[in-house]
Scaffold this motif. Sequence first.
Motif, PDB file in Angstrom:
ATOM      1  N   UNK A  75       6.237   9.680  -4.553  1.00 44.24           N
ATOM      2  CA  UNK A  75       6.304   8.357  -3.925  1.00 44.24           C
ATOM      3  C   UNK A  75       6.040   8.408  -2.420  1.00 44.24           C
ATOM      4  N   UNK A  76       6.655   9.384  -1.755  1.00 46.91           N
ATOM      5  CA  UNK A  76       6.500   9.454  -0.301  1.00 46.91           C
ATOM      6  C   UNK A  76       5.059   9.781   0.096  1.00 46.91           C
ATOM      7  N   UNK A  95       2.412   8.890  -1.565  1.00 46.85           N
ATOM      8  CA  UNK A  95       1.693   7.625  -1.725  1.00 46.85           C
ATOM      9  C   UNK A  95       1.956   6.721  -0.520  1.00 46.85           C
ATOM     10  N   UNK A  96       3.216   6.608  -0.149  1.00 49.17           N
ATOM     11  CA  UNK A  96       3.576   5.759   0.993  1.00 49.17           C
ATOM     12  C   UNK A  96       2.862   6.232   2.248  1.00 49.17           C
ATOM     13  N   UNK A  97       2.865   7.552   2.464  1.00 51.10           N
ATOM     14  CA  UNK A  97       2.226   8.111   3.648  1.00 51.10           C
ATOM     15  C   UNK A  97       0.732   7.853   3.659  1.00 51.10           C
ATOM     16  N   UNK A 133      -0.915   5.480   2.117  1.00 51.30           N
ATOM     17  CA  UNK A 133      -1.172   4.044   2.358  1.00 51.30           C
ATOM     18  C   UNK A 133      -1.036   3.720   3.839  1.00 51.30           C
ATOM     19  N   UNK A 134       0.020   4.262   4.458  1.00 54.71           N
ATOM     20  CA  UNK A 134       0.224   4.039   5.891  1.00 54.71           C
ATOM     21  C   UNK A 134      -0.944   4.582   6.696  1.00 54.71           C
TER      22      UNK A 134
END
Lengths: 510, 312, 156
Positions: C5-6, C8-10, C12-13
């Motif tokens: 998850x992290x 993916x979050x990174x 996207x950011x």
Amino acid sequence: MLALLADGILDVLQLKYLVPLAAGTLIGVVGGAMPGITITMTVIMVLPFTFGLEPLQGLAAMIGVYVGGESGGLITATLLGIPGKPSSISTMFDGFPMTRKGEPGRAVWLGVWASFFGGLLGGVFLIGATGWLAEIALEFGPWEFFALFIFALSMVAGLTEESLAKGLLAGALGLIITIFGADPIMSVPRFTMGSELLRGGFPFLPVLIGIFAFAQIMTDIERARSLAESDASARDLVSLAVSHVKVVGEILGRPFLLLWSTFIGLLIGVLPAIGGSAASVMAYDQAKKLSRHPERFGTGTPEGIIASEASNNANVGGSLVTIMAFGIPGDAVTAVMLGAMTIHGIQSGPLFMSQETTLAYGIFAAYLLAHPIMLAIMAVGARWFLRIVLVPKSILIPVVLVLCVVGAYALNNTMDSVWVLALFGVIGYGLVKLGFPLAPLILGLILGDQIEVNLVRALMTDSDPALFVTRPISALLLALSAGSIALALWQRRRQRRRQPAADGAPDVDF
Amino acid sequence: MRKLARALALLALLPTAAAAYPERPVKLIVPWAAGGDTDNIFRPFGQAFQKQLGETVVIANIGGASGTVGAREAKNAPADGYTLFAVHDYIHLTYYTGVSDVAHTDFAPVCAVASTPSVLTASPKTKWRTLPELVADAKARPGQITVGATLGSTSHFFPAIFEKAAGVRLKYVSYDGLAQRMNAILGGHIDLTDGNLTQKGKVDAGQLRFLAVGTEKRSPEIPDVPTFKELGLDVVYAVVRGVMAPKATPEPVLATLDGACTKAVRDPVFAQSMKVQGTDVHHLDRKGYAAFLARVDAENRLLAQELGLLRR
Amino acid sequence: MRLPRDTLAGLLGLALSVWLFALTAGLPKSSFVPIGPDFYPRIVLAATALLSVAVAVEGVRGRRPRLPGAAPRRNLRLVLLTFLVFGLYVALLPLLGFRAATLAFLLALQVVLDPPADRRRWVTVALVAVVTTAVAYFAFERYLSVLLPRGSLTGF
């Protein structure tokens, strides 16, 4: 000052202010009692109603919600073992065991009276310190404001349960939301993608409402097994009869505990964007450490209830100081209040006290009066609020969403704000799914424009960037920012060695 | 019963009878936040206006992007007389500086209602007591004296006109809105700003200094403050505020509005609230306002060009 | 393989900040102010990109493992439906006007969240919708002088 306060109290005692204040307090207590409805949500729901009111009427209603909300959570926390909101979790630790030991009245009223005294002590600080802090704030130039905002961001990012990098990234994403639209200096449109809607940027309150409301509501929906049932099953109404003299005696008999908890609540309140839940957890923790019988905590000891409730109500007073003296919202609730003030054209900030004296003292008076009103509401209605918890979510959620839409629309009288609300509803839910903490994000959103404006202003006033570290207050604040990041890193390293952290739940409240 | 019959008759006539105007609340768009200077002038005006118009006038604050969001909303509103636009000189500036595509020619003028003279205001932490002292100091330290202003708007143009007339160079720092400028000037973070008579209280208390006022003759409210003219500088500057309607608004509706406005500005309550705002009631009818707008538009274009801000 | 998850979050950011950073190149230089409108966004976007990388790396290194078996059942279908109904409401609001759109929305979302099984529940659902719409309309439009959207199709 006392004469002004007396005038303020007489002012607010007029029916036209007393009614919104009492109504706000009642709504706050109810909203605080309902699991899944945070104080921020309650204030957001009340917001559109305040547009048509006089400024003080609207602010009185919101202050009522704030004060009532901090107290309302304790009913369900102590009687049902369900915290109505995050800041009553630590009240539950001892309140619920006390109820099960057959003293529900004592548990509830210890909480209510502790809230009352904590709140009033917070009020004394609010009235004494606001003017003094405002004078200091007037000396703040763009360098100092910039450094202060950076400090706030670093501190909040450091406090999140998630990883430090993720907390900081959330804050940065909040800042990014504010760079869309006309730049604050020359109104050059930025990142508008050719859209007229984006020329004005993303308006703050619709973004805030969208992120908060949807993060909360959608998380509720996905977790619920059946929305027909509410979180609590119906239970027999218990008797809450208790000797108030004895309960008050129990609280005032521990003056040090009361004062220390209040102090922690105030401190957390004054610091930007930390919020009531941190205040009550810290006060509870402190009370346990300083107690002669730490082993009794968690089994229904009065100290735990007093510490938690006194501090979370004092926290409200602290947050009001920050918004009035610096014009910086301490948390999402005060951010909404600040938005409402802007709608009415009131500029909060260092000059607020001297320019809007009547209004300032009206706010103090409303804050003080909200406490006896809260007490009265609890005396009459505490048992009945247990029933309200039973309103099914399938009814509550649609109604809340309609109020969010009205709130967004009425802000600017355009559908544009409603589009923004919907867009950020989706984004907010996505952020929660990705595990971003919302507190730093919202703070970045709140402070973004101010950070940019003050940075550019500082460089426009004097092109020397070294001034940020040579002006003493600015240097101190920047050093503190670096310190708080370093501290957070160090703490995490220590924690990790002890135990692997669990997957954090979204902290919808802050 | 007869009232009801009359209401029904009116309803039946609705699509054709422009004479029925107004028959529902009129929305007056103020393109700035409530409580700002413009809002403070148009709220009392709205009260006086609705008395004459016979229908409620609802003030709708549509702020954002230097007042251009509200301007766009007003421009795109149906031209039926139920949406009006409260405006001041910024409309020319935002057009010429390229901030917005909305020009005053997108609207039909209704009337001008008020004029607020600008006063050059100095921080108490500066050493100048008079305008000549400031000019001398500014000549000695070119580009070092700071002025707080909303860049590209009226509070920027007023000091810029002074700058040109006195032959000095100042440094501009962005402070959007009067309230922010007041915070900064009281704290001594800027030296000068564009103020107005609403700050008289702080001047009397010694917290601020008025150096010169941008009127032809001294203002009776502040008789001790000299005009630029008597000090030999050709600076006359006031912000004129008025009401406009979307361009295609029908002639009879405009005539009705113009008539109601002419009577509304004579309302003594309105006059009193303007006095509190440090503003003069300044009425121009439709024709007069149109001529005024055309003249000011040309002036602003020239000004924007001289300041190097012209983007058209 | 599922991305952590992290990570993916990174990512996207990172994508967001790089994309916006590229857009800052098109911003005009300010003739008047020494600092252009691209100055601050670039600082923020650069910081965001760095932090995104840090978060993405943390995700890959799996410093914070997900506790297995603890994930409760998620009702994602209902979330999607709620978004859909809300989207429709917002889209129809300017066309139908506040009163009609809100009434329809309140009915629809209540039914979606908890389909009524018997007649009594239907009555409750209808009652909540009508009363909420009426109270909101009268409170705002009549009492608080907040003008709510009128329908461009219905004029209502």
